[in-house]
Scaffold this motif. Sequence first.
Motif: not given
Length: 405
Positions: A89-90, A194-195, A227-230
């Motif tokens: 899904g990436y 997320q960490w 997705p927060e890793l951008g």
Amino acid sequence: MSAARISQRISAIAESATLAVDAKAKALKAAGRPVIGFGAGEPDFPTPGYIVQAAIEAASQPKYHRYSPAGGLPELKQAIADKTFRDSGYQAAASQVLVTNGGKQAVYNTFATLLDPGDEVIVPTPFWTTYPEAIRLAGGVPVEVFAGPEQGYLVTVDQLEAALTERTKILLFVSPSNPTGAVYSPEQVREIGQWAASKGLWVVTDEIYEHLTYDGVPFTSIATAVPELGDKVVILNGVAKTYAMTGWRVGWMIGPADVIKAATNLQSHATSNVSNIPQVAALAAVSGPLTAVDEMKVAFDRRRKAIVAGLNAIDGVDCPTPKGAFYVYADVRALLGKEFPSANGPVRPATSAELAALILDEVEVAVVPGEAFGPSGYLRLSYALGDDDLATGVGRLQDFLGKAI
């Protein structure tokens, strides 16, 4: 004063322990010894026929007799991008893909591109032998975070937080894992990702065993789950394990366009393009069905259950059931210091390296000691070999290790 013949940088590199064990086992076999090799992570299946046929046809086409773009055949780069979206899904553009000479070059290119001298990389341990060496070659510092069998060989956010310093730049993340076969749950993947995002870290994720999970355990890509890793994530992968193509030497890295451009520049001077014929074979693999993969997985699953049961039947061996890849990571700490018979009289191995050497010498079974992947006290065995060899090898281990006093 004469200069050293070999540079300090290269002198400091350790030989690949897994390849060394495999080479010794093959040399003994060639000499007529009945060695059973649990060392290399190499499927015993032939590469699927449609992939081989694509390579045969490519070999007769003059366009593939010439140089091609250093970063990979455009059609293969697009197919890798499409396959990545299909399987995890990436979403990535073809310009975000670099085709490499096997997964190892993808690992090296990534760390060489991202690290400056002194930058730290958090490395969940047990680790694949190449990671710390590639990090050191790039001037980086691997920081080991060990998770033992008591926690399923899975590191926690608390452990990662304790390893964090102002020099930390990258978190290495591998699931399913080589050497342990451990697989992080979707919830664990999200928590760790997320960490990392909250700390502004890069995440380098090796997904080469993505299709090899068992017991209904899902594969979760940290790049997709967080997705927060951008744009601070690099995905490593290749055809070797999924399609039984270890010798074809085609891997890849997927990342931000600027990172891929820089890594491509590096590769243009190091090796130039990957051989075109294997690239065409890889194109057939990633564009084709997963039928052959599913068939191999049935055999791996059968062997997984057999080897776990066989090793756990040995007093002093604790072998957790892996949920992915094709390795078991057996805890043999209870056997260290015990007395074993040998051709030269009783021996008391103090480390897993000594125990592995004794096993090879006495019963001609090749295993890789824990020192190759982190702390002593463990043995890694690949169950990618044939069923008969697996049964014979485990039987020899049961007979020999059962003699411990």
